[in-house]
Design an enzyme around this catalytic site. Structure first.
Site, PDB file in Angstrom:
ATOM      1  N   GLU A  59      29.898  51.637  37.667  1.00 14.49           N
ATOM      2  CA  GLU A  59      28.834  51.349  36.699  1.00 14.49           C
ATOM      3  C   GLU A  59      28.636  52.467  35.682  1.00 14.49           C
ATOM      4  OE1 GLU A  59      24.603  52.612  38.332  1.00 14.49           O
ATOM      5  OE2 GLU A  59      25.562  51.197  39.698  1.00 14.49           O
TER       6      GLU A  59
ATOM      7  N   GLU B  43      26.404  28.846  40.818  1.00 16.71           N
ATOM      8  CA  GLU B  43      25.632  27.650  41.162  1.00 16.71           C
ATOM      9  C   GLU B  43      25.654  26.592  40.059  1.00 16.71           C
ATOM     10  OE1 GLU B  43      24.367  26.903  43.926  1.00 16.71           O
ATOM     11  OE2 GLU B  43      23.917  28.725  45.042  1.00 16.71           O
TER      12      GLU B  43
END
Length: 303
Positions: free
Chosen positions: A119, A88
């Protein structure tokens, strides 16, 4: 990492919430009321860690002013939130792609579908940062609701070795990732309404903290005048309309004058505002902004 040694049940984010034990017996409205009541705890938790967030903003600002980058890094929901916030920044603040970066364990494919085991390897976090040619001018922010994701721990350790500024965002106190970073941001939102589902309050808390960090940094970098996003890039009809309204709000000019100034500045909001407020031409406006490193307020005051 050996799952038998994790003992995740001791983490606040993994414990059962006594206020939601009858979740499956509630009416739909009652369920929504319970969710809403739990969500109210998020801003309260963030209020307790504002000094740490402010410190992270100052560190990130220093990194970007030194020519570095801001890099978010996490797994699962945490990683997705970092990618979202990073993506953004270019349209909102006019910064180049690659200035604010979001990394997720398992790569871009993990945005839509879980990548098993990604992960759990600290070496993968280090490798992802190496692939970016990490330097000491960069800042790395690790995100993990649990605060103990190996991918994030490995990345933060490598970033520290390189000499980067670092911060960690977790929803458990005194977490392993907090111990690896210069700044620990740990809003403790309490047990989730749905036990262990950290996409709920923990995810919301991380999103709010990221909003504050990126917006705070961009304000300090001169991307904001008053409370207007004066470096917005008018890349579509909606944003062009917003740019025009920003010029009107900042200057008090009428719509036609704002549009004319934007046309002359190639839809660049800052020089358009400066042209109208200082009554100068577009080239003079651009030169004055350059002299003041793009800070519109300073350009207006400095003459």
């Amino acid at each position: 990492m050996n799952g038998e040694n994790l003992n995740l049940g001791t983490l606040v984010s993994e414990t059962r919430n006594p206020a939601t034990m009858t979740l499956d017996q509630l009416s739909t409205l009652e369920m929504m009321q319970v969710f809403n009541q739990e969500d109210r705890k998020v801003p309260e938790a963030i209020a307790q860690v504002l000094p740490a967030i402010a410190e992270a903003v100052d560190l990130a600002t220093a990194s970007l002013q030194a020519g570095g980058r801001l890099i978010y890094l996490g797994a699962g929901t945490s990683g997705r939130l970092g990618v979202l916030d990073a993506s953004e920044c270019p349209p909102t603040f006019g910064v180049p792609h690659g200035l604010v970066i979001g990394l997720i364990a398992g790569g871009p494919g993990a945005l839509l579908k879980a990548v098993e085991g990604a992960e759990d390897d600290p070496a993968l976090g280090e490798a992802d940062l190496k692939a970016l040619s990490l330097t000491a001018t960069d800042m790395v922010i690790g995100l993990a609701a649990s605060g103990r994701t190996p991918y994030v721990i490995g990345a933060l350790r490598y970033a520290r070795d390189v000499g980067c500024r670092t911060a960690a965002i977790s929803c458990n106190p005194h977490s392993p990732i907090a111990q690896e970073a210069q700044v620990a941001i740990s809003p403790v939102v309490g047990p989730e309404a749905l036990t262990g589902s950290t996409r709920l309050k923990s995810g919301t808390a991380q999103k709010l903290v990221l909003n504050m960090i990126s917006t705070g940094v961009m304000v300090k970098l001169g991307k904001v005048y008053q409370n207007l996003m004066v470096d917005v890039k008018a890349t579509n009809v909606k944003l062009l309309d917003r740019a025009c309204r920003i010029v009107v709000e900042a200057t008090g000019a009428d719509l036609d004058s704002a549009r004319q100034a934007l046309e002359q500045s190639d839809n660049d909001v800052k020089p358009a505002i400066l042209m109208l407020l200082a009554n100068i031409g577009v080239e003079a406006a651009r030169e004055r902004l350059k002299q003041h490193n793009g800070y519109l307020r300073e350009a207006l005051l400095g003459g």
